[in-house]
Scaffold this active site. Structure first.
Site, short mmCIF file in Angstrom:
data_model
loop_
_atom_site.label_atom_id
_atom_site.label_comp_id
_atom_site.label_asym_id
_atom_site.label_seq_id
_atom_site.Cartn_x
_atom_site.Cartn_y
_atom_site.Cartn_z
N ALA A 1 0.98 -1.17 0.00
CA ALA A 1 0.12 -0.02 -0.04
C ALA A 1 0.94 1.46 0.02
CB ALA A 1 -0.86 -0.16 1.34
N LYS A 2 0.23 2.44 -0.02
CA LYS A 2 1.16 3.51 -0.12
C LYS A 2 -0.01 4.85 -0.05
CE LYS A 2 5.57 5.09 -0.55
NZ LYS A 2 6.65 4.18 0.01
#
Ligand code: NAD
Length: 412
Positions: free
Chosen positions: A101-102
């Site tokens: 994720a980011k």
């Protein structure tokens, strides 16, 4: 080329080699969830400003999703999407039980007061607290964020969900952080460099190194590598490039930057050159550890290094990557080279969940072990499949994510 297109291209090169069917490519390329939020923040003068915030959750087939939060004016959905996908492949290539994720906010934190950054951070958590958590998605620091933001995020999230420091990593050691987290990415770059040299059959003292960026990653890589007998002939930051063909005294450079607010500006025991000259200096190993997209079609023909280790995320554009491959330059890709940070983030999460603290020695040993194993697997894949290390790293990672997806029973 935009950041996501570059990641997609590398993914597809590896997927071609693996003979991945189209439907699985689509499944593994697209993010599971993309969240865009408007983050309202009260400024010190009482006015209200709004900023765009993002969290992209790419894949969770191997475990909770993991990835940093970036505060920078250039943050947009395309960039966050590319970085989220890279996190899936990064956690898979070093075999951490995580997905990718980011996130980030399009803001220049240097233009805000600390109180404003705190209010902005808490307001962002108010928007996304339901989609992050120790078993779902665990953020961490990235460009423009650090210990303070991680502490605020934990504190704000716990107001909704109760005590659970494992919701975020990269916390200060006094607040359930892990010893050795700060040095981990740079140290990891150094560990990978040592493994690569052993495989190629060169001694560290025969390998002249140039490092772009002297922040968290660059300075810790320089420290570890100089202690491991690598001559560091140049380092750089925004103020310029500092070059000493016989090798810099890195202890002296570190002492200088410590006393100079982290900057190399004014360092006198080296020749000062324009910052960008570092990339094209005469050296054996180049470590871009500052920004993305710094080696391009425009400067690639002037790059002299025979080996490159990507300390930064995405420092080489695909057109330049192709040319370097044609010249047989050995490139260790970002998803392997800078995975030391997420690896020690994982150790932090493990300690938080066990309510147990590891010594610095244990953290360092486990980091060495994890990265050495990953490097060896990627190296062997490259030999077996006759591909570069980037394609090999993606192949190892994709195979693991594919297997987990299939085992979960999603695909019959
Ligand atoms: P940082 O902010 O601590 O340091 C960045 C350094 O780059 C500074 O010294 C800055 O002066 C320098 N710099 C900026 N522009 C430059 C230019 N044009 N020429 C030369 N130097 C320049 O950042 P960091 O945490 O060291 O991260 C560096 C890179 O590594 C980023 O791409 C980041 O995404 C990646 N990365 C960091 C970590 C981590 O744990 N910190 C983990 C994985 C990847």
């Amino acid at each position: 080329m935009k950041a996501f297109a570059a990641t997609e291209l590398y993914f597809n090169e590896a997927a071609d080699r693996l003979g991945l069917p189209d439907w699985l490519r689509t499944l593994l390329l697209a993010a599971k969830r993309e969240v865009t939020v408007q983050v309202a923040c009260e400024m010190d003068d009482g006015t209200i400003r709004t900023f765009m915030g993002y969290r992209v959750q790419h894949d969770n087939s191997r475990g909770p999703m993991k990835g940093g939060l970036r505060y920078h004016p250039s943050v947009d959905l395309d960039e966050v999407r590319a970085l989220a996908s890279l996190m899936t492949w990064k956690t898979a290539v070093v075999d951490l039980p995580y997905g990718g994720a980011k996130g980030g906010i399009a803001v220049d934190p240097k233009k805000l007061s600390r109180k404003e950054v705190e209010r902005l951070t808490r307001s962002f958590v108010d928007q996304i607290h339901d989609i992050i958590g120790p078993d779902t998605d665990i953020p961490a620091p990235d460009m423009g964020t650090g210990f303070a933001e991680m502490s605020w995020i934990r504190n704000q999230w716990e107001k909704y969900h109760g005590f659970n420091p494992a919701v975020i990593t990269g916390k200060p050691v006094e607040e359930y952080g892990a010893k050795g987290r700060e040095e981990a990415t740079g140290r990891g770059v150094g560990i990978i460099a040592s493994k690569m040299l052993k495989r190629i059959g060169i001694r560290p003292d025969q390998c002249r190194v140039a490092i772009q960026g002297f922040g968290n990653v660059g300075s810790h890589a320089a420290k570890y590598m100089s202690e491991s007998a690598f001559p560091i002939v140049a380092v750089s930051d925004v103020s310029g490039c500092y070059y000493a063909p016989d090798g810099l005294n890195i202890q002296d450079v570190l002492r200088y930057t410590l006393a100079n607010k982290g900057s190399l500006e004014g360092y006198e025991h080296a020749t000062k050159l324009p910052a960008d000259d570092l990339l094209t200096l005469d050296c054996d190993l180049l470590i871009p550890a500052a920004l993305g997209g710094v080696i391009t079609e425009d400067n690639v023909d002037r790059v002299k290094a025979k080996m490159i280790i990507e300390g930064a995320n995405g420092p080489i554009w695909p057109e330049a990557d192709r040319k370097l491959k044609e010249r047989n330059v050995t490139i260790v890709p970002d998803i392997l080279a800078n995975a030391g940070g997420v690896t020690v983030s994982y150790f932090e999460w493990v300690q938080n969940r066990q309510h147990y603290r590891w010594s610095l020695d244990r953290v360092r040993q486990e980091l060495d072990h994890t990265l050495s194993d990953a490097f060896e697997q990627v190296w062997q894949e490259a030999q077996r499949s006759q591909v570069g290390l980037r394609t090999a790293a993606f192949m190892v990672a994709i195979r693991r994510v594919q297997r987990a997806t299939e085992l979960a029973g999603f695909v019959s």
